[in-house]
Design an enzyme around this catalytic site. Structure first.
Site, mmCIF file in Angstrom:
data_model
loop_
_atom_site.group_PDB
_atom_site.id
_atom_site.type_symbol
_atom_site.label_atom_id
_atom_site.label_comp_id
_atom_site.label_asym_id
_atom_site.label_seq_id
_atom_site.Cartn_x
_atom_site.Cartn_y
_atom_site.Cartn_z
ATOM 1 N N SER A 9 -3.910 -1.572 7.597
ATOM 2 C CA SER A 9 -3.488 -2.541 8.598
ATOM 3 C C SER A 9 -3.746 -1.989 9.994
ATOM 4 C CB SER A 9 -1.994 -2.835 8.447
ATOM 5 O OG SER A 9 -1.502 -3.631 9.508
ATOM 6 N N TYR A 21 7.194 -1.647 7.805
ATOM 7 C CA TYR A 21 5.829 -2.003 7.408
ATOM 8 C C TYR A 21 4.828 -0.993 7.959
ATOM 9 C CZ TYR A 21 1.555 -4.837 7.023
ATOM 10 O OH TYR A 21 0.297 -5.294 6.744
#
Length: 244
Positions: free
Chosen positions: A135, A148
């Site tokens: 990510s 996250y």
């Protein structure tokens, strides 16, 4: 050098929707036999039926025994895409311990388990491709993304560790780092006018990404065109990570 994936089997975890489905379609389009993974047989079989040559692979990526059984039943896996992931938007002080552990299990431990299951076969054959869907948050963070971001940062380092240990066996392990894409996971952000305006102003491309735009990156990293690329993160983010 070739982008042709004919004759190769690709397992894409979490591929019944969103980014995973887009990646699976791209690999199939390049000639791979794709295994569609989800936790329910109904969803995996429905998606597989719509992709030529695809098969369903129903298992929970956080269940070690289920992962091992599924990999054995698939036969040789030439390409593994660890895509399964989840996000919880919480401040760190509000993030419950069970939520933290769930993020670790889904975003990080799953990639370890599935990679550990397919790696011995790749080592024996002397070749293999592992693509971890990392990510933008593997490098950057925003408020409420702490849990996250921590898991995706760890996935980046797991990718590099795979390179360090398995490159000598002909395995290339790399990561794709998507920015903000239009998926069901980002629907709340897309629907927030303030965030949408911030994003469009912040991203040099001036827009959200579309899942299909990740296809070229995954085909490149899964093909022989990337045989000397290892341990790297390929950012697909419209330029967001390179501007201030």
């Amino acid at each position: 050098m070739s982008f042709d994936l004919s004759g190769r089997t690709a397992l894409v975890t979490g591929s019944t929707r969103g980014v995973g489905l887009a990646l699976a379609r791209a690999l199939a389009g390049a000639g791979a036999r794709v295994a569609i993974n989800g936790r329910t047989a109904e969803a995996a079989e429905a998606v597989a039926a719509g992709i030529e040559g695809a098969v369903a692979a129903t298992f929970d990526v956080t269940d070690d025994a289920a992962v091992a059984g599924a990999v054995d039943s698939l036969g040789p896996v030439d390409i593994l895409v660890n895509n399964t992931g989840m996000a919880l938007r919480r401040s760190l002080v509000d993030l419950e311990l069970d939520e933290w552990r769930r993020l670790l299990d889904v975003n990080l431990t799953s990639a370890f388990l599935v990679s550990r299951a397919v790696a011995p076969g790749m080592i024996e054959r002397g070749r293999g491709k592992i693509v971890n869907v990392c990510s933008l948050m593997s490098e950057l963070a925003r408020p409420t993304t702490g849990g996250y971001a921590a898991t995706k940062g760890a996935l980046k380092m797991l990718t590099r560790s795979m390179c360090a240990e398995w490159a000598q066996h002909g395995i290339q392990a790399n990561g794709i780092a998507p920015g903000y894409f239009r998926t069901d996971l980002t629907e709340p952000l897309q629907a927030d006018p303030e965030f949408d305006a911030w994003l469009r102003a912040r991203v040099p491309a001036g827009r959200w990404g579309e899942p299909g735009e990740l296809g070229g990156a995954v085909v490149f990293l899964a093909s022989s065109a990337s045989d000397f690329v290892n341990g790297q993160l390929l950012f697909v983010d419209g330029g967001l990570s390179v501007v201030v």
